[in-house]
Every structure is written in structure tokens, then in C-alpha cells.
Design an enzyme around this catalytic site. Structure first.
Site, PDB file in Angstrom:
ATOM      1  N   ASP A 207       0.859  -1.185   0.000  1.00  0.00           N
ATOM      2  CA  ASP A 207       0.000   0.000   0.000  1.00  0.00           C
ATOM      3  C   ASP A 207       0.897   1.237   0.000  1.00  0.00           C
ATOM      4  O   ASP A 207       1.809   1.358   0.827  1.00  0.00           O
ATOM      5  CB  ASP A 207      -0.902   0.008   1.241  1.00  0.00           C
ATOM      6  N   ILE A 208       0.655   2.152  -0.951  1.00  0.00           N
ATOM      7  CA  ILE A 208       1.440   3.384  -1.024  1.00  0.00           C
ATOM      8  C   ILE A 208       1.062   4.265   0.166  1.00  0.00           C
ATOM      9  O   ILE A 208      -0.118   4.551   0.397  1.00  0.00           O
ATOM     10  CB  ILE A 208       1.186   4.126  -2.351  1.00  0.00           C
ATOM     11  N   ASN A 215      -2.984  12.985  -3.955  1.00  0.00           N
ATOM     12  CA  ASN A 215      -4.089  13.402  -4.823  1.00  0.00           C
ATOM     13  C   ASN A 215      -4.672  14.738  -4.364  1.00  0.00           C
ATOM     14  O   ASN A 215      -4.952  15.621  -5.185  1.00  0.00           O
ATOM     15  CB  ASN A 215      -5.185  12.336  -4.832  1.00  0.00           C
ATOM     16  N   ASP A 224      -1.857   9.805 -10.748  1.00  0.00           N
ATOM     17  CA  ASP A 224      -1.761   8.763 -11.777  1.00  0.00           C
ATOM     18  C   ASP A 224      -0.308   8.538 -12.179  1.00  0.00           C
ATOM     19  O   ASP A 224       0.128   7.391 -12.412  1.00  0.00           O
ATOM     20  CB  ASP A 224      -2.585   9.146 -12.999  1.00  0.00           C
ATOM     21  N   GLU A 250      -4.552   2.413  -4.467  1.00  0.00           N
ATOM     22  CA  GLU A 250      -3.099   2.430  -4.327  1.00  0.00           C
ATOM     23  C   GLU A 250      -2.571   1.121  -3.739  1.00  0.00           C
ATOM     24  O   GLU A 250      -1.426   1.055  -3.309  1.00  0.00           O
ATOM     25  CB  GLU A 250      -2.671   3.602  -3.442  1.00  0.00           C
TER      26      GLU A 250
END
Length: 338
Positions: A207-208, A215, A224, A250
Site C-alpha cells: 500500500d502506497i 491526490n 496517476d 493504491e
């Protein structure tokens, strides 16, 4: 069967070979587990040279019998309709690099019996004679020629449509933003490649960290770009046999065949450090949290994914930018961030 190749690597790994048999009355092409698996283990491959393997060495894989529970007629060795050959390297749980270069794989023996060959030649001559008579008759009938031309055109159209449908089916398995597999693509890979589920197999959940703030602060275009770069960095750091999946948003998933939980944790640590070395859009610093788990015999795939997901959230609760692994009967401290 003759294998001609060159091995270089760490330690003295075990080699094994598997043959996937299309079994009449049992195999369905859309269900990988119905392909009967024959295997031979502990092959002593030379460091550089040839090894001849008699087909009688192969036996029906016990794990396949336990999973499919075939009838007696399907439980015996039968290698007359092989659809796939797999050569596997097992590192005995030791970290390291194992490279096997396959130069040639050759089958020996009679391809066709002499009587069958002669009968085929006679049949071919008869068919040629009959075909010539039919061709002469058809050449005198213009209407039939026109119909044949129309049929040929329809075949070409059908072929083009089949190719287009195949391309669309392939696109349906790929995430268009990152180029990784989507969940449907992972399901297709697990059904079509039996070695993915053979133990040991590790799953890494990623997971980022703080992606929502990227965002919110920089916009979805930058978000993106980060997702595309992230998928590219991860894909370049795993093996060709591993499968990278965009699980959603993500979150990403890596399925690692022939990998135990300790090797999976080492891979995750390498990927975590690799993210630190990248230049990211608009000067961002992008990190990720990792959860690792190992598939165990008779467990459903969903169980190992659930364990990896739990370890991922343990890593996030522990401060993010770290690796946590599910090791039964062992308390695993979160890896310190670099």
C-alpha cells in the site's frame, strides 16, 4: 527427453520437472487443476551440459491426486498428450540468485509407427485422387465457386473477429493505468498456471503511504503518474515468474511462486529500499508499507491473501514504510524504515 542447459547460482538447489497432460474425459481447458500433472523431483542437472530423462521416471503428482481425487483410470501415468512442460528450481529456503539457461529440450523416440505411416500414405493417395475428382467437378460449376468464395470470405471475417475478441479478452485482464494484472487477470493466471499454487508460494501486499494526500495536494494527474511509476519500479524488481496485481486504488499484490515467507520478506525489503532510490513526480518522496504471508498446504488462496493484508495493516499501524510478515508461532517485529 534431453535437457541441455547451463546453471549458475547460490548453493545446491533441487531441480524438478512437471508435465501437464490433457486427459480425455477429465481435462477442461478453462480449469487448470483438471490438467493431470506428472512430475519428477531432485533432478541432478549438470552445471553445463546435457541430462537425459527417461519418461518412465515421471509419476503423477501426489498433490494433484489429493486435490482432484481422480478415478483409477485417470490416476495412472499417461504422457501421450502433454500441453505444457515446466522446469522448476527450488532453493531449499536459501536466499540467493538462481539462473538456469535452457538451450535445448528434445524428445526422443518413434513419432509414428511404420504401419501407421504406410497406412497414412495410402490414405493420402486415395484422398488426393478423390480430391482431384471433386476439384474437377467443382471447377465446372460456377455457382459452387461463388459459394466457396463467399464461405472463404466469411472465414476470414470470423478469423478477424476471433483475433479482436482475443485482444479484448487480454485487455480485460490488465489494469489500463499501470499495466499490472487486475483481479480478473490474477484469477486467470491462477487457473492457467498450476505452479503458482504449488508450495511454497508467498504473497506480498503493498500500500502506497499517504497516497490520498498526494491526490489532494497535487491533483489526480500527479497521482496517476505516481501509480504508473510505482508499478514500473515494483515490476522491474521482481522475477518474470512473479505476478504483479493492482488490487485497487493504491494497493498492489505480488504472487511469488517457489518462495517461502522469509524469501518474500527479503524481496519486500529490497522493494521498499528501491522506492527510496527513485526520483518521483514534482519532487515527492514516495514510500510504501508491505505485508508478507506464505501459502500453506490445503489453504485456500483467500487465506494467504487475508494474512498478507493483516500484516500490511500491522505495518501501517507501526509507522508505515516497513515490512511485516506472517510467521506462525513467531513474533515478528516490524522492520525498521531505512
Amino acid at each position: 527427453m534431453t535437457i541441455d542447459g547451463h546453471y549458475s547460482g547460490t548453493g545446491n538447489p533441487d531441480f524438478s520437472m512437471a508435465l501437464a497432460q490433457v486427459e480425455k474425459g477429465l481435462t477442461r481447458l478453462d480449469q487448470w487443476e483438471t490438467f493431470k500433472v506428472h512430475q519428477v523431483d531432485k533432478l541432478d542437472l549438470p552445471a553445463d551440459g546435457e541430462l537425459r530423462i527417461p519418461l518412465k521416471w515421471f509419476a503423477v503428482a501426489p498433490w494433484w491426486k489429493d486435490m482432484v481425487k481422480p478415478s483409477m483410470e485417470h490416476a495412472a501415468v499417461n504422457v501421450d498428450n502433454i500441453a505444457r512442460v515446466e522446469l522448476l528450481i527450488r532453493g531449499d529456503g536459501k536466499d540467493g540468485v538462481h539462473v538456469f539457461t535452457l538451450r535445448r529440450l528434445q524428445l526422443h523416440g518413434k513419432v509414428i509407427a511404420l504401419n501407421t505411416l504406410l497406412m497414412g500414405l495410402v490414405s493420402a493417395w486415395v484422398l488426393c485422387a478423390v480430391g482431384w475428382l471433386v476439384a474437377v467437378t467443382l471447377s465446372l460449376r460456377t455457382e459452387l465457386k461463388d459459394r466457396e468464395a463467399a464461405i472463404a470470405l466469411l472465414k476470414e471475417v470470423n478469423k478477424a473477429l476471433e483475433l479482436e475478441a482475443r485482444d479484448l479478452a487480454g485487455q480485460a485482464h490488465i489494469d489500463p493505468l499501470t499495466g499490472a494484472l487486475n483481479r480478473q487477470g490474477l484469477r486467470a493466471a491462477l487457473m492457467s498456471t498450476s505452479s503458482l499454487l504449488a508450495d511454497p508460494m508467498a504473497v506480498i501486499f503493498i500500500d502506497i503511504d499517504h497516497f490520498k494526500s498526494i491526490n489532494d495536494t497535487h491533483g489526480h494527474d500527479v497521482g496517476d503518474d505516481v501509480l504508473r511509476k510505482f508499478a514500473s519500479v515494483i515490476a522491474s524488481g521482481i522475477r518474470s515468474s512473479d505476478r504483479l496485481v493492482r488490487w485497487g486504488g493504491e494497493e498492489f499484490l505480488i504472487v511469488c511462486p517457489v518462495t517461502n515467507v522469509h524469501q518474500g520478506r527479503t524481496l519486500a525489503e529490497n522493494l521498499r529500499r528501491r522506492l527510496h532510490q527513485q526520483a518521483w513526480p514534482v519532487g515527492l518522496r514516495v514510500t510504501a508499507s508491505f505485508g508478507v504471508a506464505q501459502h500453506h498446504e490445503r489453504d485456500a488462496v483467500g487465506v494467504v491473501i487475508k494474512h498478507a493484508d493483516e500484516e500490511l495493516y500491522r505495518a501501517k499501524r507501526g509507522g508505515r514504510d516497513r515490512v511485516c510478515a506472517h510467521i506462525p508461532d513467531e513474533t515478528t517485529a516490524p522492520a525498521e524504515a531505512a
